[in-house]
Design an enzyme around this catalytic site. Structure first.
Site, PDB file in Angstrom:
ATOM      1  N   GLU A   1      10.714  64.403  42.217  1.00 49.98           N
ATOM      2  CA  GLU A   1      10.928  63.368  43.245  1.00 49.98           C
ATOM      3  C   GLU A   1      12.427  63.189  43.459  1.00 49.98           C
ATOM      4  O   GLU A   1      13.228  63.667  42.648  1.00 49.98           O
ATOM      5  CB  GLU A   1      10.338  62.042  42.770  1.00 49.98           C
ATOM      6  CG  GLU A   1       8.837  62.103  42.562  1.00 49.98           C
ATOM      7  CD  GLU A   1       8.241  60.751  42.185  1.00 49.98           C
ATOM      8  OE1 GLU A   1       9.009  59.768  42.015  1.00 49.98           O
ATOM      9  OE2 GLU A   1       7.011  60.698  42.063  1.00 49.98           O
TER      10      GLU A   1
ATOM     11  N   ILE B   1       9.450  70.879  46.893  1.00 50.22           N
ATOM     12  CA  ILE B   1       8.128  71.378  46.482  1.00 50.22           C
ATOM     13  C   ILE B   1       7.919  72.794  47.040  1.00 50.22           C
ATOM     14  O   ILE B   1       7.796  72.985  48.251  1.00 50.22           O
ATOM     15  CB  ILE B   1       7.010  70.409  46.935  1.00 50.22           C
ATOM     16  CG1 ILE B   1       7.282  69.007  46.363  1.00 50.22           C
ATOM     17  CG2 ILE B   1       5.641  70.943  46.501  1.00 50.22           C
ATOM     18  CD1 ILE B   1       7.485  68.947  44.847  1.00 50.22           C
TER      19      ILE B   1
ATOM     20  N   GLY C   1      33.999  95.250  45.432  1.00 51.41           N
ATOM     21  CA  GLY C   1      34.001  94.638  46.771  1.00 51.41           C
ATOM     22  C   GLY C   1      32.636  94.728  47.434  1.00 51.41           C
ATOM     23  O   GLY C   1      32.192  93.786  48.117  1.00 51.41           O
TER      24      GLY C   1
ATOM     25  N   GLU D   1      11.508  74.654  37.009  1.00 53.28           N
ATOM     26  CA  GLU D   1      10.570  74.626  35.881  1.00 53.28           C
ATOM     27  C   GLU D   1      11.282  74.249  34.573  1.00 53.28           C
ATOM     28  O   GLU D   1      10.964  74.742  33.505  1.00 53.28           O
ATOM     29  CB  GLU D   1       9.762  75.930  35.789  1.00 53.28           C
ATOM     30  CG  GLU D   1       8.976  76.155  37.082  1.00 53.28           C
ATOM     31  CD  GLU D   1       7.791  77.097  36.977  1.00 53.28           C
ATOM     32  OE1 GLU D   1       7.283  77.303  35.872  1.00 53.28           O
ATOM     33  OE2 GLU D   1       7.370  77.605  38.042  1.00 53.28           O
TER      34      GLU D   1
ATOM     35  N   THR E   1      15.484  72.845  33.670  1.00 53.16           N
ATOM     36  CA  THR E   1      16.821  73.447  33.608  1.00 53.16           C
ATOM     37  C   THR E   1      17.071  74.026  32.211  1.00 53.16           C
ATOM     38  O   THR E   1      16.341  73.716  31.259  1.00 53.16           O
ATOM     39  CB  THR E   1      17.910  72.382  33.863  1.00 53.16           C
ATOM     40  OG1 THR E   1      17.763  71.375  32.842  1.00 53.16           O
ATOM     41  CG2 THR E   1      17.775  71.732  35.236  1.00 53.16           C
TER      42      THR E   1
HETATM   43  N1  COS Z   1       2.150  70.202  25.709  1.00 56.91           N
HETATM   44  C1  COS Z   1       1.337  69.135  25.553  1.00 56.91           C
HETATM   45  N2  COS Z   1       1.795  67.871  25.520  1.00 56.91           N
HETATM   46  C2  COS Z   1       3.126  67.679  25.650  1.00 56.91           C
HETATM   47  C3  COS Z   1       4.029  68.760  25.804  1.00 56.91           C
HETATM   48  C4  COS Z   1       3.486  70.063  25.833  1.00 56.91           C
HETATM   49  N3  COS Z   1       4.277  71.135  25.983  1.00 56.91           N
HETATM   50  N4  COS Z   1       5.276  68.270  25.891  1.00 56.91           N
HETATM   51  C5  COS Z   1       5.169  66.935  25.800  1.00 56.91           C
HETATM   52  N5  COS Z   1       3.861  66.573  25.656  1.00 56.91           N
HETATM   53  C6  COS Z   1       3.309  65.229  25.475  1.00 56.91           C
HETATM   54  C7  COS Z   1       3.931  64.589  24.240  1.00 56.91           C
HETATM   55  O1  COS Z   1       3.205  64.958  23.076  1.00 56.91           O
HETATM   56  C8  COS Z   1       3.800  63.116  24.552  1.00 56.91           C
HETATM   57  O2  COS Z   1       2.484  62.687  24.262  1.00 56.91           O
HETATM   58  P1  COS Z   1       2.219  61.404  23.288  1.00 56.91           P
HETATM   59  O3  COS Z   1       2.850  60.257  24.000  1.00 56.91           O
HETATM   60  O4  COS Z   1       0.751  61.332  23.192  1.00 56.91           O
HETATM   61  O5  COS Z   1       2.904  61.730  22.015  1.00 56.91           O
HETATM   62  C9  COS Z   1       3.979  63.066  26.057  1.00 56.91           C
HETATM   63  O6  COS Z   1       3.695  64.376  26.549  1.00 56.91           O
HETATM   64  C10 COS Z   1       5.377  62.666  26.466  1.00 56.91           C
HETATM   65  O7  COS Z   1       6.274  63.589  25.874  1.00 56.91           O
HETATM   66  P2  COS Z   1       7.814  63.266  25.593  1.00 56.91           P
HETATM   67  O8  COS Z   1       7.900  61.965  24.849  1.00 56.91           O
HETATM   68  O9  COS Z   1       8.443  64.451  24.991  1.00 56.91           O
HETATM   69  O10 COS Z   1       8.321  62.999  27.089  1.00 56.91           O
HETATM   70  P3  COS Z   1       9.783  62.758  27.658  1.00 56.91           P
HETATM   71  O11 COS Z   1       9.714  61.779  28.748  1.00 56.91           O
HETATM   72  O12 COS Z   1      10.737  62.484  26.549  1.00 56.91           O
HETATM   73  O13 COS Z   1      10.151  64.159  28.389  1.00 56.91           O
HETATM   74  C11 COS Z   1      10.969  66.352  28.691  1.00 56.91           C
HETATM   75  C12 COS Z   1      10.297  65.309  27.778  1.00 56.91           C
HETATM   76  C13 COS Z   1      12.413  66.029  29.000  1.00 56.91           C
HETATM   77  C14 COS Z   1      10.907  67.630  27.873  1.00 56.91           C
HETATM   78  C15 COS Z   1      10.141  66.484  29.998  1.00 56.91           C
HETATM   79  O14 COS Z   1      10.344  65.372  30.827  1.00 56.91           O
HETATM   80  C16 COS Z   1      10.454  67.752  30.766  1.00 56.91           C
HETATM   81  O15 COS Z   1       9.968  68.837  30.440  1.00 56.91           O
HETATM   82  N6  COS Z   1      11.280  67.622  31.827  1.00 56.91           N
HETATM   83  C17 COS Z   1      11.550  68.700  32.742  1.00 56.91           C
HETATM   84  C18 COS Z   1      10.555  68.683  33.819  1.00 56.91           C
HETATM   85  C19 COS Z   1      10.596  69.946  34.612  1.00 56.91           C
HETATM   86  O16 COS Z   1      10.418  71.018  34.095  1.00 56.91           O
HETATM   87  N7  COS Z   1      10.784  69.770  35.909  1.00 56.91           N
HETATM   88  C20 COS Z   1      10.710  70.842  36.805  1.00 56.91           C
HETATM   89  C21 COS Z   1       9.782  70.444  37.887  1.00 56.91           C
HETATM   90  S1  COS Z   1       8.595  71.589  38.311  1.00 56.91           S
HETATM   91  S2  COS Z   1       9.533  73.046  39.171  1.00 56.91           S
END
Ligand code: COS
Length: 384
Positions: A126, A156, A341, A364, A366
């Protein structure tokens, strides 16, 4: 895991031929027109590329992760925009349904995704929620047997072509974090959805991204993935985890292509009376690239095999995405350097790859997000 080496070899043969004979010759045209010609899209459908990961029971090829990686290594040998067209459908766009969807949701969508009749997009990012995906603000408020969705999704991929979106939205306004997020399958023709104008990007012309705007969009409750609220963030994380291995394989393929082009150029191009490939400073760039490509290739195949064995590969998937995308960037830079070049001139094609592959370090997750995932998992493991 490779189920049947002969069947896979046939598929890879067909993909390699399609890449070599149809896609590579069309690269310039696609970059100029920003469109993939219809006959190439048809060719992708005929090869089954839209159904690579959809189980055979639903009409797809049901590839294992290792097999999928082998196909992506082959697809990486041409402009990444081609992979992008079917990649979101076989990857992040549809995996939520496959991993967590109800049987009815799978029956309804997977067969049409497998043929390419439906393109699936992944709507998580978003304007204010990118790396911090759990902070998303799009809301889905339950009203009777519908959810009313409001919010804007940004960058998207394939939004203009999409038939369905895997949408992450907040169903619990009290929970501002991951637990308040749910995942939905939203049909693109649902009233209340507007697709923004195509973004003007640095590269990957032919692959389109746009905003998707939801205004009082009424989504039937049956479209909630898995029928359970609050699971959407986990679905997104699982989908992205698999997607990171897929993208890493594309990075390796693209790096191999750039390195091959740079090597051919270095062998042909003469300066100071000899091919520049004979100069040790050029050889250093070739050798470093070859070593890094090989390392990334091994990582990707290893992670895919482990995933097929049922191991938890959260760390390995991020290691692959981090190393392979950064490696690909370094190889792109060296390839332009070897071209000299000519590397800066569009006709030679290498500057296009240089721009195209820049995205791999961003989407997916950074490189910095991959570092965070890897380190967090290490620290957690150490604390156990
Ligand atoms: N598989 C299954 N569950 C997962 C997981 C995985 N790979 N990674 C995290 N979870 C679960 C955690 O276990 C947690 O669950 P519980 O609350 O039950 O313990 C929940 O998801 C939240 O996880 P976490 O606390 O790690 O979340 P955060 O908000 O701290 O975020 C990051 C973690 C930064 C790693 C995440 O926001 C992320 O991957 N960000 C990047 C997003 C991205 O790739 N964007 C690109 C867009 S698509 S092109």
């Amino acid at each position: 895991m490779i189920r049947d080496p002969d069947t896979l070899a046939q598929l890879l043969d067909a993909v390699n031929r399609f890449v070599r004979e149809k896609l590579v010759p069309a690269e310039h045209l696609v970059a100029e027109t920003d469109e993939i010609p219809e006959d190439l899209v048809r060719g992708m459908k005929e090869l089954g590329l839209f159904g690579l990961t959809v189980p055979e029971a639903y009409g797809g090829l049901g590839l294992t992760m290792e097999e999928e990686v082998m196909v992506m290594l082959a697809m990486g040998q041409t402009s990444p925009c081609f992979r992008s067209l079917f990649g979101t459908t076989v990857g992040i766009g549809s995996q939520g349904i496959l991993m967590d969807g109800t049987p009815a949701q799978k029956d309804k969508y997977l067969p049409r995704l497998a043929t390419g009749e439906l393109v699936a997009s992944f709507a998580l990012t978003e304007p204010e929620a990118g790396s911090d995906a759990a902070s998303l603000r799009t809301t889905a408020v339950r009203e009777g047997d519908h959810y009313v969705v409001n919010g804007t999704k940004r960058f998207i991929t394939n939004a203009p072509q999409a038939g369905i979106f895997t949408l992450m939205a907040r169903t619990d306004p009290e929970d501002k974090g991951a637990g308040g997020v749910s995942a939905f399958i939203v049909e693109a023709n649902t009233p209340g959805i507007t697709i923004g104008r195509k973004d003007r990007k640095m590269g990957q012309r032919g692959a389109h991204t746009a905003d998707v705007i939801f205004e009082d969009c009424r989504v039937p409750a049956a479209q909630l993935i898995g029928g359970k609220e609050g699971q959407g963030f986990k679905t997104a994380m699982k989908v992205l985890e698999k997607g990171r291995i897929h993208i890493a394989a594309i990075c390796v393929g693209a790096a191999e292509r750039m390195l091959r082009d740079a090597l051919h150029y270095a062998v042909e191009r003469k300066q100071f009376g000899q091919p520049i490939a004979e100069f040790q400073l050029v050889q250093a760039m070739l050798a470093d690239s070859q070593a890094e490509v090989y390392a990334a290739r091994c990582m990707v195949i290893d992670a895919a095999r482990r995933r097929d064995e049922g191991q938890n590969v959260a760390t390995e998937a991020s290691c692959c995405k981090l190393f392979a995308s950064e490696m690909c960037g370094r190889v792109a830079d060296r390839a332009v350097q070897i071209f000299g070049g000519a590397g800066y001139i569009a006709d030679y094609g290498i500057e296009r790859f240089y721009r195209d592959v820049r995205l791999f370090r961003l989407y997916e997750g950074t490189s910095q997000i991959q570092q965070i995932v890897i380190a967090r998992n290490m620290v957690r493991e150490a604390a156990r």
